[in-house]
Write an enzyme that holds these catalytic residues in place. Structure first.
Site, PDB file in Angstrom:
ATOM      1  N   HIS A 175       3.722   1.236   0.713  1.00  0.00           N
ATOM      2  CA  HIS A 175       3.124   2.175   1.668  1.00  0.00           C
ATOM      3  C   HIS A 175       3.435   1.805   3.118  1.00  0.00           C
ATOM      4  O   HIS A 175       3.272   2.639   4.006  1.00  0.00           O
ATOM      5  CB  HIS A 175       1.617   2.336   1.421  1.00  0.00           C
ATOM      6  N   ASP A 207       2.660   0.267  -5.637  1.00  0.00           N
ATOM      7  CA  ASP A 207       2.744  -0.018  -4.196  1.00  0.00           C
ATOM      8  C   ASP A 207       3.472  -1.346  -3.965  1.00  0.00           C
ATOM      9  O   ASP A 207       2.850  -2.373  -3.674  1.00  0.00           O
ATOM     10  CB  ASP A 207       1.324  -0.043  -3.608  1.00  0.00           C
ATOM     11  N   GLY A 229      -3.612  -3.940   8.509  1.00  0.00           N
ATOM     12  CA  GLY A 229      -2.699  -4.905   9.116  1.00  0.00           C
ATOM     13  C   GLY A 229      -2.326  -6.025   8.156  1.00  0.00           C
ATOM     14  O   GLY A 229      -1.334  -6.712   8.344  1.00  0.00           O
ATOM     15  N   SER A 239      -1.837  -5.373   4.940  1.00  0.00           N
ATOM     16  CA  SER A 239      -1.065  -4.722   3.881  1.00  0.00           C
ATOM     17  C   SER A 239       0.286  -5.374   3.660  1.00  0.00           C
ATOM     18  O   SER A 239       0.960  -5.759   4.607  1.00  0.00           O
ATOM     19  CB  SER A 239      -0.796  -3.269   4.243  1.00  0.00           C
ATOM     20  N   GLY A 240       0.685  -5.456   2.400  1.00  0.00           N
ATOM     21  CA  GLY A 240       1.985  -6.022   2.076  1.00  0.00           C
ATOM     22  C   GLY A 240       1.942  -7.535   1.985  1.00  0.00           C
ATOM     23  O   GLY A 240       2.849  -8.156   1.465  1.00  0.00           O
TER      24      GLY A 240
END
Ligand code: ARG
Length: 731
Positions: A537, A585, A679, A681-682
């Protein structure tokens, strides 16, 4: 483009050097120039170039042209796509006569309904190197004559266009048999296929930036197509052909058989070609009697009730109820409890997408699954004995949730529950759950597979410091997940983030800060010297998917003090990533250059879990990142934050969120005090076994309802579901 009526199309119009083309083009040029030179944007308008004349089944001549506007930033609202189109439409409108849609502009009969204005980026059309532009035009006649397209190797240019046209009323099918290209960023090196004769941004059918190994085909929505090759290195090789095909009306009446074992097949329009935009299909089914409904068994595709948002991968109307389709990594069965249902499909994507197929049969409405079978939410039927056996037979875990706590059976009379067997923790006082763990056994998703193919019972054999496989493959490639500093737990500095604390230098050497246009946007983890792993995403919007805007900051504790900043070569987003559900994701990023090995202790890969990897209660798990410290925080922390979280069972997670896919994993604390936030994320959720084991990447920060709310845990991508997908790209 627009259509000029009352003019007969002649083949000479296809040659831009012909007298006929030149005289027609200069007439049109004069008219269009006149319109814009007397309009509100006259000062910004620079020129118009008629690039092609074609014909469709409406008669007359279709004019493809481009205009140049030079626009100072301040004036940019005046030259929007719609505004420029409206100027032309207005001029035609004032000259409309009677009820016809054709107006006369200085004597030129223009069809108002055919006017289409689209933004074309100049960089898509011209290349920087002057004179390196090449254009080829090819035409196909019906029926079925295929035109070879092996034209490319002789060209020297950086940016080449091949314009394809076919007879009016037909469509173009392009077949790509081979294409050699270095896997690239998809911007400076790519073949883009347009559903138009000019490189219109809104009309991209498909973009190719990886080598093609097996041939496939693409269908246009009209009788024109543009191939735009953009390559920087000299070695280009493209093989394929195109042909004119008749537009198909996809509609059929189907009678199913009395015997549910007798099946037939339905296909997406133009199957096995990619599914073109705007295509649709209608199937009317009829079963032999009223107690039989229709079962559709889809391959890697699922239909779900439409939510508030639109459908992204197919819009379905089944007996007046709307469903959305999406691509997944397993089969599903959709049952319609009606003996004569009408099933309508419409492509809801602006690009070409993967084709689909399904097999259909009758089924007994009162008993969808055979006796002694369990009906999964995916529509599949699995044997009742497989419920709560620790294996996801349903493909959505519906056979593995809301199970009673498994009994351990430590007395040895009945078999141990597979969850307890060789998970690295002594669950039985007599220790029988942890004996003979390296013995060979049949393979399944919960058993460790050695490189030679055989499986052992020990679930977490990978890189645990013990040779378990005969071929020692479980201890190969283990330079990962062992930080040189190990002070996890000690808090330095004030309490921060959603219940986190400052990390220490070198504590999370795989942690990466991903910057978009220079600002922190996501986290990631180091997998190898040139690959990172993150969340899909983070890259899902048009500009976000362009690797040139991203940079990866490695070996960093405080923002701005990275040991190494790397550029990104390309971004690989999972093909089943779903923007609405956040399923799949996951994304991989390849660096332009490997990071220098001298960064050693401060930059290091994280270990990838095997598919069988299990996290037990004695593991410790942490989430790390530079994201917000509470839900409506305004300032990002500068020091890398860490928070300790526990993993939740899928059952508990579904209690909070409802639909949670098997690719998702929840983690947090009941009070919500520890969590990831925007922030992060990932970024990584990493766990380690007690006793100084290595750290494994168990989750990737994906989503959550707010941040740090009680009973609303963080949701992560479940990494061990993607082990083979990851290796297939990075090795
Ligand atoms: N999607 C968010 C991001 O882009 C991460 C959300 C994680 N939320 C949570 N409560 N754990 O950064």
């Amino acid at each position: 483009m627009f259509r000029v009526a009352n003019v007969e199309f002649i083949p000479e119009f296809r040659q831009e050097e012909s007298l006929e083309f030149v005289s027609m083009a200069s007439k049109i040029q004069h008219v269009v120039s006149n319109v814009y030179k007397t309009s509100s944007v006259a000062r910004l308008y620079k020129q118009v170039v008629i690039s092609d004349l074609s014909n469709n089944d409406k008669g007359g001549v279709l004019v493809h042209f481009w205009m140049v506007f030079v626009v100072p930033q301040l004036k940019s609202p005046a030259v929007c796509e719609e505004c420029v189109g409206a100027i032309l439409r207005d001029s035609v409108h004032t000259s409309l006569k009677n009820r016809s849609s054709v107006g006369y502009l200085l004597g030129l009969p223009v069809d108002i309904d055919s006017i289409l204005v689209n933004v074309v980026h100049r960089s898509d059309y011209t290349s920087s190197g002057a004179g390196s532009q090449c254009v080829d035009k090819l035409h196909a006649n019906l029926p079925g004559a295929s035109v070879p397209l092996n034209v490319y190797s002789s060209w020297g240019g950086v940016s080449c266009h091949v314009k394809l046209t076919s007879v009016p009323g037909s469509l173009i099918r392009l077949t790509v048999s081979a294409f050699f290209i270095e896997p690239s960023d998809c911007v400076s090196e790519a073949l883009t296929v347009y559903d138009a004769l000019l490189p219109m941004r809104g009309r991209i059918l498909h973009r190719l930036c990886e080598p093609v190994s097996s041939s496939f085909s693409i269908v246009s929505t009209s009788n024109v197509m543009l191939l735009s090759f953009r390559m920087t290195n000299g070695n280009k090789n493209f093989r394929g052909h195109f042909e004119a095909i008749a537009d198909e009306v996809c509609m059929s009446q189907i009678e199913t058989h009395l015997d549910p074992d007798i099946t037939g097949k339905i296909y997406s329009p133009f199957h096995p070609s990619l599914l073109p935009p705007q295509s649709s299909c209608t199937w009317k089914f009829e079963t032999p009697n009223a107690v039989l409904g229709v079962a559709l068994r889809f391959h890697n595709y699922v239909l779900k009730a439409k939510g508030l948002k639109g459908c992204e991968h197919g819009w379905w109307k089944i007996n007046e109820i709307i469903f959305c389709g999406s691509y997944v990594g397993h089969n599903t069965v959709f049952r319609i409890d009606d003996h004569s249902p009408k099933v309508e499909f419409r492509c809801s994507s602006r690009h070409s997408v993967q084709p689909f197929h399904a097999s259909y049969s009758s089924y007994n409405i009162s008993q969808p699954c055979p006796e002694s079978h369990f009906l999964c939410s995916t529509g599949l039927c699995v044997e009742k004995s497989r419920r709560c056996d620790g294996l996801d037979d349903c493909q959505d875990e519906s056979d593995e949730v809301f199970c009673s706590r498994p009994t351990k059976n430590c007395d040895g009379h009945s078999p141990l529950h597979p969850l307890f067997v060789c998970n690295g923790e002594t669950d039985c006082a007599n220790g029988i759950d942890e004996i003979n763990c390296t013995q060979e056994t049949t393979c399944s998703a919960i058993r460790y597979q050695c490189s030679i193919g055989s499986c052992i019972l020990k679930k977490n054999a990978k890189c645990d410091g013990v040779r378990d496989c005969q071929d020692s493959s479980d201890e190969a490639d283990c330079a990962c997940g062992r930080p040189s500093v190990n002070k996890v737990g000690s808090s330095t500095g004030p309490e921060r983030i959603v219940g986190g604390v400052n990390s220490n230098e070198g504590e999370w050497p795989w942690q990466v800060s991903l910057h978009f246009n220079g600002n922190l946007y996501c986290g990631a983890s180091v997998l190898s010297s040139d690959w990172l792993i993150s969340a899909a995403h983070c890259f899902s919007k048009e500009r976000l998917s362009d690797p040139r805007y991203w940079s990866a900051h490695l070996g960093m504790l405080t923002q701005g003090s990275a040991k190494h900043v790397a550029e990104i070569r390309r971004i690989v987003v999972h093909e089943y990533y779903n923007d609405y559900t956040f399923d799949y994701d996951i994304a991989l990023l390849q660096l332009k250059k490997p990071w220098p090995p001298s960064l050693g202790p401060l930059v290091q890969p994280i270990c990838l879990p095997s598919p069988s990897h299990t996290v037990t209660d004695s593991h410790r798990c942490w989430v790390t990142g530079w994201g917000y410290r509470y839900e409506d925080d305004k300032v990002l922390p500068s020091v890398l934050q860490k928070a300790k979280v526990s993993l939740l069972s899928q059952t508990d997670c579904k209690k909070s969120y409802g639909p949670i896919s098997p690719r998702m994993l929840c983690a947090g604390v009941p009070s919500g005090e520890q969590d990831a936030c925007r922030g992060d994320s990932g970024g990584p959720l990493t766990c380690r076994a007690p006793g100084g084991g290595r750290w494994f990447l168990i989750g990737i920060v994906s989503w959550g309802a707010g941040c740090g709310r009680p009973n609303l845990p963080g949701v992560y991508t479940r990494v061990n579901k993607f082990t083979s997908w990851i290796y297939s790209h990075i090795s």
